[in-house]
Design a protein around this motif. Sequence first.
Motif, mmCIF file in Angstrom:
data_model
loop_
_atom_site.group_PDB
_atom_site.id
_atom_site.type_symbol
_atom_site.label_atom_id
_atom_site.label_comp_id
_atom_site.label_asym_id
_atom_site.label_seq_id
_atom_site.Cartn_x
_atom_site.Cartn_y
_atom_site.Cartn_z
ATOM 1 N N GLN A 176 3.029 1.697 -9.923
ATOM 2 C CA GLN A 176 4.104 1.756 -11.091
ATOM 3 C C GLN A 176 4.986 2.485 -9.618
ATOM 4 N N ALA A 177 4.906 2.969 -8.066
ATOM 5 C CA ALA A 177 5.961 2.849 -7.466
ATOM 6 C C ALA A 177 5.257 2.738 -6.014
ATOM 7 N N ALA A 178 6.120 2.149 -4.854
ATOM 8 C CA ALA A 178 5.600 1.731 -3.821
ATOM 9 C C ALA A 178 7.057 1.316 -2.789
ATOM 10 N N ALA A 179 7.127 1.602 -1.578
ATOM 11 C CA ALA A 179 8.083 1.267 -0.901
ATOM 12 C C ALA A 179 8.029 0.962 0.315
ATOM 13 N N MET A 180 9.269 -0.344 0.429
ATOM 14 C CA MET A 180 8.892 -0.402 1.878
ATOM 15 C C MET A 180 8.953 0.111 3.417
ATOM 16 N N PRO A 181 7.981 0.402 4.083
ATOM 17 C CA PRO A 181 7.699 0.584 5.320
ATOM 18 C C PRO A 181 8.614 1.025 6.566
ATOM 19 N N ALA A 182 9.072 2.377 6.534
ATOM 20 C CA ALA A 182 10.151 2.299 7.602
ATOM 21 C C ALA A 182 9.573 1.554 9.149
ATOM 22 N N SER A 183 10.543 1.592 10.036
ATOM 23 C CA SER A 183 9.823 1.015 11.291
ATOM 24 C C SER A 183 10.528 1.898 12.460
ATOM 25 N N ILE A 184 10.578 2.417 13.471
ATOM 26 C CA ILE A 184 11.555 3.296 14.027
ATOM 27 C C ILE A 184 11.058 3.039 15.317
ATOM 28 N N ILE B 101 7.051 2.922 16.190
ATOM 29 C CA ILE B 101 5.847 3.851 15.403
ATOM 30 C C ILE B 101 6.557 3.876 13.458
ATOM 31 N N TYR B 102 5.994 4.184 12.281
ATOM 32 C CA TYR B 102 6.155 3.292 11.292
ATOM 33 C C TYR B 102 6.170 4.136 10.488
ATOM 34 N N SER B 103 6.282 6.146 10.705
ATOM 35 C CA SER B 103 6.584 6.615 9.906
ATOM 36 C C SER B 103 7.559 7.958 10.980
ATOM 37 N N ALA B 104 8.261 9.019 10.612
ATOM 38 C CA ALA B 104 7.718 10.627 11.553
ATOM 39 C C ALA B 104 7.541 10.805 11.980
ATOM 40 N N ASP B 105 6.390 10.999 11.942
ATOM 41 C CA ASP B 105 5.444 11.674 12.587
ATOM 42 C C ASP B 105 4.262 11.182 13.034
ATOM 43 N N GLY B 106 5.116 9.700 13.284
ATOM 44 C CA GLY B 106 3.819 8.396 13.977
ATOM 45 C C GLY B 106 2.601 8.038 13.853
ATOM 46 N N PHE B 107 2.244 8.632 12.175
ATOM 47 C CA PHE B 107 1.249 8.485 11.636
ATOM 48 C C PHE B 107 1.197 7.194 10.904
ATOM 49 N N ASN B 108 1.236 5.865 10.858
ATOM 50 C CA ASN B 108 0.165 4.820 10.481
ATOM 51 C C ASN B 108 0.269 4.380 9.086
ATOM 52 N N VAL B 109 0.922 5.213 7.967
ATOM 53 C CA VAL B 109 0.480 5.651 6.785
ATOM 54 C C VAL B 109 1.792 5.334 5.380
ATOM 55 N N TRP B 110 0.629 4.608 4.698
ATOM 56 C CA TRP B 110 2.183 3.604 3.144
ATOM 57 C C TRP B 110 0.810 4.460 2.240
ATOM 58 N N THR B 111 2.407 5.308 1.861
ATOM 59 C CA THR B 111 1.678 6.143 -0.331
ATOM 60 C C THR B 111 2.584 5.277 -1.289
ATOM 61 N N MET B 112 1.541 4.541 -1.852
ATOM 62 C CA MET B 112 2.251 4.121 -3.542
ATOM 63 C C MET B 112 1.640 4.992 -4.599
ATOM 64 N N THR B 113 1.960 5.229 -6.041
ATOM 65 C CA THR B 113 1.773 5.610 -6.633
ATOM 66 C C THR B 113 1.501 4.595 -7.993
ATOM 67 N N VAL B 114 0.100 5.010 -8.325
ATOM 68 C CA VAL B 114 -0.948 4.277 -9.319
ATOM 69 C C VAL B 114 -0.951 4.610 -10.577
ATOM 70 N N LEU B 115 -0.780 3.672 -11.577
ATOM 71 C CA LEU B 115 -0.479 4.218 -12.939
ATOM 72 C C LEU B 115 -2.603 4.318 -13.270
ATOM 73 N N ASP B 116 -2.966 5.597 -14.095
ATOM 74 C CA ASP B 116 -3.897 5.999 -14.421
ATOM 75 C C ASP B 116 -4.277 4.842 -15.734
ATOM 76 N N ASP B 117 -6.263 4.794 -15.479
ATOM 77 C CA ASP B 117 -6.679 3.916 -17.051
ATOM 78 C C ASP B 117 -7.772 3.659 -16.683
ATOM 79 N N THR B 118 -8.203 3.191 -17.511
ATOM 80 C CA THR B 118 -9.463 3.336 -18.214
ATOM 81 C C THR B 118 -10.517 2.171 -17.841
ATOM 82 N N GLY B 119 -11.420 2.186 -18.010
ATOM 83 C CA GLY B 119 -12.703 1.081 -18.166
ATOM 84 C C GLY B 119 -12.109 0.407 -16.214
ATOM 85 N N SER B 120 -12.120 -1.120 -17.232
ATOM 86 C CA SER B 120 -11.749 -2.021 -16.099
ATOM 87 C C SER B 120 -11.005 -1.476 -15.145
#
Length: 202
Positions: A41-49, A69-88
């Motif tokens: 549902q949501a994602a973002a182009m990662p920052a580059s610092i 680095i790729y985030s202000a805190d120096g950790f290379n992490v990236w977050t996306m938001t996923v729609l919860d669903d059922t079955g497969s």
Amino acid sequence: MAGIQDFIDNFNGGTRKNRFKVTLIGSPNQADNLVDDFHIQAAAMPASIITTNPIDYQGRKILYPGDRIYSADGFNVWTMTVLDDTGSNNLWQKFHDWSNQINGHDTNAGDTVGITDAQIIVEQLNLNQEGANGGVIKRAKLFGCWPQSVGPIEMEMQARDQYNSFDVTICFKYVKYEDLDSVVLTNPTDPSGSSDPTLPGL
């Protein structure tokens, strides 16, 4: 002073927030089924610092370029938001299964005997920004990916007309950015032979 027509003549239409696609390439075996066109549902182009190395001289700070680095805190992490669903399409469980391969809740060890890093780390994650008329215009390639956290699914008795979603935070090693605005797909079959027509050249 520039007028409204000057703006119209110099604005190419912009980009849309809701035109994007996330794909995973490589191990683990279930990577191809972890994400699809419909559940991210949501994602973002990662920052580059590039950090700064300040040196003080006579009361002033002179800034020299430091490390990337790729985030202000120096950790290379990236977050996306996923729609919860059922079955497969129960991606919440699939991401937890992937996480358990790395470290089991009860065993405090990898769940698979003889598991290697190559089996638990996804070779590449692509975040494609698509144009309003189709085709990929920008791409961020994240290399060496694995799930750092699978977020909670919030529930509430008073909630109405709402669907559940959860966040997944991915660790990665580095990013490559591509400007593909000049790539125009003229037919649904990618001439490069890629199985995904939105991923020319892969």
